[in-house]
Every structure is written in structure tokens, then in C-alpha cells.
Design an enzyme around this catalytic site. Structure first.
Site, PDB file in Angstrom:
ATOM      1  CG  ASP A 372     -37.026  10.530  19.464  1.00 45.74           C
ATOM      2  OD1 ASP A 372     -35.513  12.086  20.203  1.00 45.74           O
ATOM      3  OD2 ASP A 372     -36.087  10.287  19.447  1.00 45.74           O
ATOM      4  CG  ASP A 434     -30.713  11.267  15.661  1.00 48.43           C
ATOM      5  OD1 ASP A 434     -30.844  10.799  16.906  1.00 48.43           O
ATOM      6  OD2 ASP A 434     -31.486  12.233  15.219  1.00 48.43           O
TER       7      ASP A 434
END
Length: 615
Positions: A372, A434
């Protein structure tokens, strides 16, 4: 110079591979004798694809230092005509929106990101199309950059009606000094041409990326169906809770359990701990190795989340090495998401990241990594810094992925803020957004597929109400959307009813039947969620024997009879059986008359068809 049966290798950056393809490269050498600059232009063509790969090398042949202020990878002049530019802007939770603008003389389309990465705000993929172009008609030129840093695409029509398109690194805050004899290499721009609309162009890119860009062995393998604990627990997990989730996951046929943020250092929220990549024994008394072993005993593979490019001010790493965070001298660095970015232009920082990640992966049976990056770079220490950072990132990814070739790596950047060809060279799938809401994902996944293969699009079934926008959707709708991509779950499975768990079992069985088709098949966009109340896409195997069709009606309407959906790319002489219902249809009927979807009487309804040819 002609380089027969060869492609270009770019130092420190990914580029297209030759693989099993036939490729030739033309090198054109230009010279500016006055300032002593030599420019090598590279043009690579493949026998199998309608693509042209462009890059350049600039060499200082003078006795003085030269300073580069701009270095585009490609500059292409297109004939006189009418043109539209189609690009993919967005934001967090709304990545890769689709915007179409008509170009006229005097209108300069300057599409750029200067956020330190390829960004959610503007993807490094742009299309130039004739005004009549759609999915199946018209001329289209795609421009895709194999690069994960600041980028720029410029399109401008001159006074004679000619269109010039340039793509490459963003010249904003760029500067690169070349000493005598030194050279500079640009990233690669991949240009694709289609005379049959966006669909043909997409299928060219998909094949090229799968066969000639992705280095991971996982690009050609079925992916494990995973469950990620993030939206199920966030930071508030214990080892016991994770193992309880694992028990349920194993019962329904899930293959892989992924532990997300919060397992390391002092990390109970997003305000501390980044950089301290040692296990938090209070949460995980068995350690990562012990937890992985317990997951393996339950029949599950084990995966782990990292954010190694970042550091929290409240961390042991930052207290020991505050100078390792990107900053401008004598100025306080800007926090975003309570974190700073590590300076990957420094070799010692890259070595630290490589070492700490390798130590974890070498000492526990970790078979999946979610990598990430949850903020962009704001404090550029100097002009040209972003390219130095990007080279550091590629160095890290190259070493770690080669060191652990058995691990499935997934890219992520606060969702889909680094969804580009540079990342896909190392990681065969990327978390697309997301925003996991199935209806929001219609546009996100539809637009992403314009350039990127659908198997590279990570897509999960998450909770309802959705955590990003509160929308209520059925378990069927969430899975039907998620089949297009790297399929998985992200929720607290221990809270599901027995009826829901049975549905999950059936979904996993179906996904495993579809994986090879999704990975290798030809993708067709049938109905656009931008233009209609519907969304439909289709995948057809190369031999035209297997087909997956998805249709969604976004909002229900009274007194409406659904129109048939006409399929594409089939063998009209074959007969196809729907394996879910047993019904049979001639290929010609499916293509020219269509098949009528059957929706439940609700908003956000979906229908899917899994077809196989009858011999």
C-alpha cells in the site's frame, strides 16, 4: 539502426518484454551539434499487436554540464481531422472516471499529475478518437505510459488542423543535470491503434500487458480466492478474532486469509507505527510465523499488508532517522493521513525497506503481499526529485519480487491511486479503489478496463450497508460485479447467516470455474453505465467456446420490459448452453437478437449468464 527481433531495455524502469512475440526496434539518432546533445529515439513494433512502443535516451556529448527541463517519451503528429480526447480523472473513491472532450484549434488538452505518483486524480492513459468512435466503430489511438510517477499528456491542434500528442514525465518541477558523457532514459510510452472502436483497442492492450509486460508467474495462474480482514475488523482485531474468521473462511472454500493494517509496531490507529515492521505480540502472541502456521493448518494460505514507503512521526524509525523522511530543508514536512513518505532517493532507505520486508517474508509462510501507499508526495526537496523517488520504488519492487517469486503481490495506493503499467510490471493485480460499493464499482471497473486487463482489477465482496457510501445491495449483486477481476471478500464473515454462507460457497465455486476465462479471455463492454441505466460486460474465450455475460440494471423502473442484450465476439455457427439454467441458444441469435436479462424487482439488480458451446 535496426535492432532485429529485439525490444528496448530501460535502466532502472520496467518496459515491454519480448516474451514469445516477434518484435523489431528502430533506433533513430539525432544530434544538436551546437549544444552537444545526442538523442536516441526508439520505436518498437510487435508482429502480433497494433502497438508502437516509444522511448528516448538523451546523451550529453559536450564538454559542459547540460540541464534537461523536459523529456517526453513520445511526440506524435496525427493527420488533419476531427478528434476527441478521452481521459480518466477522479479522486479517492471515484478513480478513473471517464471524460470526453472535443478538441479544437486553440484548445490545449494538458492532462497531468504532479502528486508524486500516477495518482487517482488522473490516470496515465489517454485516448484520442474520431468523434464517431464508440465501442465497435471509429478510429482510436491509445497512449499508455509505463511509469508510476508524475506524468503528462498534451494534445494540441495547430492552425492547419494537425494534432500533436505528447506523453511522458511531467515537466513541472522536473530538472535533470547531465555531466559530460552522462545520459538520461525516459519511461516507455505504448501507443495502440484501432480502426474498430474502443473495444478492439482494449483487447490489444490486454493481450500485450498479459503477455509482454507482467513479469509475475501469477499473471498466468489462477488466483486464490481471499478474505481480507480490514472492513471486518479495521485495527480492532485479536489473534482469536482472526482465527475465528479463518474457521468460517475455510468452511466456505476461501483459499487465502489476508491480515491488513495494524499487525506491527505501536499500531492501534493510523497515527503511529509505520516504519516499525516488527510484529505486535500483544495482538498476535504467535507472531506472524505462528499465525501463518495456524492459518495453514486450517487449509488457508496467509497474506500480509505492508506500507513500506511510509513512516509515522510516532515511530521508532522516525525517532532514529528523521532525515529519512522526505522534507524540504529548514521547513516542517506536511503530514497527510498522519504520516510522512520515506526518501527512496537514498540508497540506505531503499536497503532498509528491502531488508525489513524480506526479513518478514523469509521467516514466515507469507504467500501474498498487499503493498500500500496511502498518501501522495507534497514536499519535493528539489526539481527532478519525483523521478529519483520512482526509480527507488522500482529498485525495491524489482529486488523483492525477484527474491520472492512464489508470492502473489498486489498493488494498492489508498485504493487505486497508483494503477499504472509500471506497477503491473511487478504486481499482476491492483486494488482498484477503496470504494468497494458494487454500484460505484460499475464505472470504476468499466473505465479501468479501457486499458488494463480485467484480471489485474482486484474486486471484493464487502459488507452491506457499504462502508464508503452506505448503499444497500444484495450479496448476489456484490459478487456478480466482483467476478470481473481478482475476486475476494472483505467483511466479517463470522457475522454472516447460514443462508449467506451457503451463497458464498456457491459464489466461490463459480469464481473458480471462471478464473481462466477472466484471465485469458477477450473482454467486451456492451452497455455503458455512463450513458444508460444499465451496465453490461462480456468475456469470451479465445476459442469462442466459453462466455461470461454480466448485466446490471441500476435503478428499477415501473412498467418497463428489459431489452435484449446483444453479445459480441461469439461464433454465430455454434450453439451455446447456459450452464446455470440449461437453456440453449444459437450463437447467431445471441449476437443479432440478443438475450433478455431477468432481474429481481429491486434497484441494483444483476443477472449473469455462463455459456459454453455445445459440440
Amino acid at each position: 539502426k535496426n535492432h532485429h527481433d529485439a525490444v528496448v531495455e530501460i535502466t532502472g524502469m520496467p518496459a515491454l518484454l519480448k516474451g514469445d512475440s516477434k518484435a523489431d526496434t528502430l533506433e533513430v539518432v539525432l544530434e544538436d551539434a551546437i549544444i552537444g546533445l545526442e538523442v536516441h529515439l526508439f520505436y518498437t513494433v510487435f508482429e502480433e499487436y497494433n502497438v508502437l512502443a516509444r522511448s528516448a535516451v538523451l546523451v550529453n556529448q559536450s564538454q559542459e554540464e547540460l540541464c534537461l527541463r523536459s523529456a517526453y517519451s513520445a511526440s506524435v503528429d496525427l493527420p488533419q481531422g476531427e478528434y476527441d480526447v478521452i481521459h480518466f480523472p477522479g479522486s479517492w473513491g471515484r478513480e478513473r472516471d471517464q471524460v470526453r472532450t472535443h478538441l479544437t484549434m486553440g484548445l490545449k488538452a494538458e492532462l497531468e499529475s504532479a502528486r508524486g505518483g500516477s495518482s487517482a486524480q488522473l490516470n496515465p492513459f489517454v485516448m484520442i478518437a474520431s468523434p464517431d468512435a464508440d465501442e465497435v466503430h471509429g478510429e482510436v489511438y491509445g497512449f499508455a505510459l509505463v511509469y508510476s510517477g508524475n506524468h503528462s499528456t498534451v494534445a494540441k491542434i495547430d492552425q492547419f488542423g494537425y494534432l500533436r500528442v505528447q506523453q511522458g514525465m511531467n515537466p513541472h518541477q522536473f530538472e535533470w543535470k547531465l555531466a559530460p558523457g552522462e545520459h538520461f532514459e525516459t519511461p516507455q510510452c505504448v501507443i495502440c491503434y484501432s480502426d474498430a472502436g474502443f473495444g478492439q483497442m482494449s483487447r490489444e492492450y490486454h493481450d500485450l500487458i498479459r503477455n509482454n509486460l507482467m513479469r509475475s508467474a501469477w499473471a498466468k495462474k489462477d488466483r486464490p480466492v481471499l478474505i481480507n480482514n480490514w472492513e471486518g475488523t479495521y485495527f480492532g482485531f485479536t489473534e482469536e478474532k482472526l482465527l475465528a474468521m479463518a474457521d468460517k473462511a475455510a468452511e466456505v472454500g476461501i483459499d487465502l486469509f489476508v491480515l491488513d493494517d495494524g499487525w506491527f509496531g505501536k499500531r492501534d490507529d493510523d497515527r503511529s507505527g509505520l516504519g516499525d515492521w516488527f510484529v505486535n505480540k500483544k495482538k498476535l502472541p504467535s507472531g506472524i510465523d505462528g499465525l501463518a502456521a495456524k492459518m495453514n493448518e486450517k487449509g488457508l494460505k496467509f497474506g500480509l499488508w505492508f506500507e513500506p514507503e511510509m513512516v509515522s512521526p510516532d515511530s521508532d524509525l522516525y525517532r532514529a532517522h528523521p532525515d529519512w523522511a522526505i522534507h524540504v530543508e529548514e521547513r516542517e514536512p506536511a503530514l497527510s493521513r498522519h504520516q510522512l513518505v520515506l526518501d527512496l532517493s537514498k540508497p540506505e532507505v531503499c536497503e532498509y525497506v528491502i531488508q525489513v520486508v524480506s526479513d518478514i517474508l523469509a521467516n514466515a509462510n507469507v504467500e501474498y503481499v498487499k503493498w500500500d501507499m496511502n498518501r501522495q508526495i507534497t514536499d519535493m526537496p528539489c526539481n527532478g526529485y519525483n523521478h529519483k523517488y520512482t526509480l527507488g520504488y522500482y529498485k525495491i519492487m524489482s529486488i523483492i519480487t525477484e527474491r520472492f517469486p512464489h508470492i502473489l503481490f498486489e498493488g494498492c495506493s489508498s485504493g487505486g491511486a497508483r494503477f499504472d503499467l509500471g506497477v503491473l510490471a511487478y504486481m499482476p493485480q491492483i486494488w482498484a479503489s477503496d470504494n468497494s460499493d458494487a454500484i460505484a464499482r460499475l464505472k470504476i471497473q468499466y473505465s479501468t478496463s479501457m486499458c488494463y486487463p480485467i484480471a489485474s482489477i482486484s474486486s471484493h465482496v464487502t459488507a452491506s450497508p457499504n462502508h464508503q457510501n452506505g448503499r444497500l445491495t444484495s450479496l448476489k449483486t456484490r459478487a456478480d460485479v466482483a467476478y470481473m477481476g481478482a475476486f475476494g471478500y472483505e467483511l466479517d464473515i463470522t457475522k454472516m447467516t447460514d443462508e449467506e454462507l451457503q451463497i458464498v460457497k456457491e459464489q466461490i465455486v463459480l469464481d473458480k470455474q471462471l478464473q481462466e476465462l477472466m484471465r485469458n479471455g477477450d473482454f467486451y463492454r456492451i452497455l455503458s453505465p455512463y450513458d444508460t441505466n444499465y451496465c453490461s460486460w462480456e468475456v469470451v474465450s479465445k476459442d469462442k467456446k466459453k462466455v461470461f455475460l454480466f448485466v446490471c440494471r441500476v435503478l428499477n423502473k415501473a412498467q418497463t420490459k428489459e431489452s435484449p442484450v446483444k453479445l459480441q465476439g461469439l461464433d454465430e455457427d455454434k450453439v451455446y448452453r447456459n450452464t446455470l439454467t440449461g437453456q440453449e441458444y444459437p450463437g447467431s441469435m445471441l449476437m443479432y437478437k440478443g438475450i433478455r436479462p431477468h432481474f429481481r424487482w429491486e434497484d441494483f439488480a444483476t443477472d449473469i449468464f455462463v455459456l459454453e458451446s455445445v459440440e
